[in-house]
Design a protein around this motif. Structure first.
Motif, mmCIF file in Angstrom:
data_model
loop_
_atom_site.group_PDB
_atom_site.id
_atom_site.type_symbol
_atom_site.label_atom_id
_atom_site.label_comp_id
_atom_site.label_asym_id
_atom_site.label_seq_id
_atom_site.Cartn_x
_atom_site.Cartn_y
_atom_site.Cartn_z
ATOM 1 N N THR A 68 0.309 6.540 -6.471
ATOM 2 C CA THR A 68 0.646 7.949 -6.677
ATOM 3 C C THR A 68 2.094 8.164 -6.269
ATOM 4 N N GLN A 69 2.888 8.756 -7.152
ATOM 5 C CA GLN A 69 4.280 9.060 -6.824
ATOM 6 C C GLN A 69 4.316 10.391 -6.083
ATOM 7 N N LEU A 70 4.816 10.350 -4.849
ATOM 8 C CA LEU A 70 4.858 11.557 -4.026
ATOM 9 C C LEU A 70 6.154 12.322 -4.226
ATOM 10 N N GLU A 71 7.269 11.613 -4.118
ATOM 11 C CA GLU A 71 8.584 12.211 -4.362
ATOM 12 C C GLU A 71 9.596 11.089 -4.494
ATOM 13 N N GLY A 72 10.470 11.210 -5.467
ATOM 14 C CA GLY A 72 11.489 10.182 -5.658
ATOM 15 C C GLY A 72 10.884 8.805 -5.837
ATOM 16 N N ALA A 73 11.249 7.895 -4.933
ATOM 17 C CA ALA A 73 10.750 6.519 -4.999
ATOM 18 C C ALA A 73 9.636 6.277 -3.988
ATOM 19 N N HIS A 74 8.979 7.357 -3.546
ATOM 20 C CA HIS A 74 7.901 7.245 -2.553
ATOM 21 C C HIS A 74 6.561 7.112 -3.279
ATOM 22 N N TYR A 75 5.928 5.935 -3.135
ATOM 23 C CA TYR A 75 4.651 5.671 -3.784
ATOM 24 C C TYR A 75 3.622 5.255 -2.744
ATOM 25 N N SER A 76 2.376 5.607 -3.011
ATOM 26 C CA SER A 76 1.291 5.230 -2.113
ATOM 27 C C SER A 76 0.015 5.007 -2.915
ATOM 28 N N ALA A 77 -0.773 3.999 -2.500
ATOM 29 C CA ALA A 77 -2.042 3.697 -3.175
ATOM 30 C C ALA A 77 -3.190 4.116 -2.263
ATOM 31 N N CYS A 78 -3.637 5.362 -2.406
ATOM 32 C CA CYS A 78 -4.703 5.882 -1.542
ATOM 33 C C CYS A 78 -5.512 6.917 -2.318
ATOM 34 N N TRP A 79 -6.856 6.773 -2.286
ATOM 35 C CA TRP A 79 -7.729 7.714 -2.989
ATOM 36 C C TRP A 79 -7.659 9.115 -2.387
ATOM 37 N N LEU A 80 -7.275 9.221 -1.125
ATOM 38 C CA LEU A 80 -7.191 10.534 -0.491
ATOM 39 C C LEU A 80 -6.138 11.415 -1.166
ATOM 40 N N VAL A 86 0.812 -1.214 0.000
ATOM 41 C CA VAL A 86 0.000 0.000 0.000
ATOM 42 C C VAL A 86 0.848 1.269 0.000
ATOM 43 N N GLU A 87 2.113 1.147 0.441
ATOM 44 C CA GLU A 87 3.021 2.300 0.422
ATOM 45 C C GLU A 87 4.456 1.809 0.433
ATOM 46 N N SER A 88 5.320 2.508 -0.295
ATOM 47 C CA SER A 88 6.744 2.171 -0.285
ATOM 48 C C SER A 88 7.562 3.441 -0.459
ATOM 49 N N GLY A 89 8.747 3.425 0.136
ATOM 50 C CA GLY A 89 9.619 4.593 0.037
ATOM 51 C C GLY A 89 10.835 4.410 0.910
ATOM 52 N N THR A 90 11.666 5.444 0.989
ATOM 53 C CA THR A 90 12.818 5.384 1.880
ATOM 54 C C THR A 90 12.328 5.400 3.326
#
Length: 335
Positions: A309-321, A236-240
């Motif tokens: 959704t890519q937030l920054e760099g390698a930070h991804y999250s799957a959330c409708w919000l 559901v979320e990945s990043g540093t």
């Protein structure tokens, strides 16, 4: 396959076909590990952490079956490998430390015999050379009097020493990847710290990559370069590590962090538990699996799984919000 990655898992789907029906343990998992990197996989029990890691070694228990996706490790396409090829890869290139060393070690064989067996199976060393290597490995993992320990049985050692023996067995052939499945669960806090420090020292010495499976956020904070947060068979979320701890974006990740005590909190705030129960993997929901337990749940969350959704760099999250926030910000900009 991305040649920059030691491990590259793409859209893995794995199910257990039981008499009660198909348990969809993994529903499209994607993650990667670079050489020399430590990836932490966190989530509550049943989220698919161990199943994902075990599938890399072809250790999926019956009646589990890979039904989709691709798994690559060190140039190998795991999907297309037969059992003989998998045996050659296990131990040599990838090893695993299981949760409970007492049940993982054979109680009727000495420690020396169990370490030698791995060395003789995967290398061309003779018995004497294997014995010398076993003694060397016990010293490497910080066990004193190695000659004495080689003749002892698992029940004669403490929990911490048994876990060190498991690490010695895993490192026997200097693998490129070490999978540590809850390596400190059965140990007290002092021994936990010693085992984790040992793993990091060995990583530096051998330039190993590590996949650390745990539910302890304190452990991943001090050890991992990146974190993958899993829930109900999905990432559901990945990043540093810094991105996950200081800028969590998925409601499940936020819930995990809010349920951890903070020793620096002078206001003595109460811990906030994640209410509700995990989803039934026999009948997973159509939308976001965390939606039934999410305090910010919207109608679309129950109907459709969000894209990453890519937030920054390698930070991804799957959330409708995140989509909601993006649309709202775009609307304000246009007005």
């Amino acid at each position: 396959m991305n040649n920059d990655y030691l491990v590259d898992i793409q859209d893995e789907r794995l199910s257990f076909f039981t008499p009660a029906g198909e348990v969809k343990a993994l529903g499209g998992v994607s993650m990667y590990v670079r050489e020399g990197e430590v990836l932490g996989i966190v989530g509550e029990s049943g989220s698919g952490k161990s199943v994902t890691a075990y599938s890399l070694m072809g250790l999926t228990a019956h009646p589990g079956k890979l039904v989709g996706g691709d798994l690559y490790f060190n140039g190998h396409h795991i999907n297309g490998m037969n059992e003989r090829e998998m045996r050659k890869m296990r131990g040599n290139e990838v090893s695993i430390i299981f949760q409970d060393p007492m049940t993982s070690l054979n109680p009727v064989y000495t420690i020396g015999r169990q370490i030698r067996e791995v060395i003789l199976l995967h290398t061309d060393k003779n018995r004497q050379q294997a014995n010398d290597r076993a003694r060397e490995l016990l010293r490497l993992v910080g066990i004193n009097e190695p000659d004495k320990r080689l003749k002892q049985y698992p029940h004669e050692l403490s929990g911490g020493m048994r876990q060190r023996v498991m690490i010695a067995i895993a490192l026997a052939c200097e693998p490129k990847l070490l999978i540590a499945d809850e390596p400190t669960t059965a140990l007290d806090v002092t021994i936990q710290a010693q085992i984790l420090e040992l793993m990091m020292d060995l990583k530096k010495q051998l330039n190993m990559s590590i996949i650390l499976i745990t539910h302890d956020l304190g452990v991943v904070a001090g050890m991992c370069d990146r974190i993958a947060v899993m829930y109900a068979g999905k990432v559901v979320e990945s990043g540093t590590t810094d991105e996950i701890f200081y800028n969590p974006s998925h409601e499940y990740t936020k819930g995990l962090l809010q349920s951890v005590p903070n020793l620096n909190d002078r206001d003595h705030k109460r811990l906030v538990p994640i209410e509700g129960l995990p989803v039934d993997m026999l009948n997973p929901p159509a939308g976001c699996p965390f939606a039934p337990r999410c305090r910010s749940c919207m109608k679309i969350c129950l109907e459709r799984m969000p894209e990453y959704t890519q937030l920054e760099g390698a930070h991804y999250s799957a959330c409708w919000l995140l989509d909601k926030a993006k649309f709202e910000s775009q609307g304000k900009a246009q007005s």
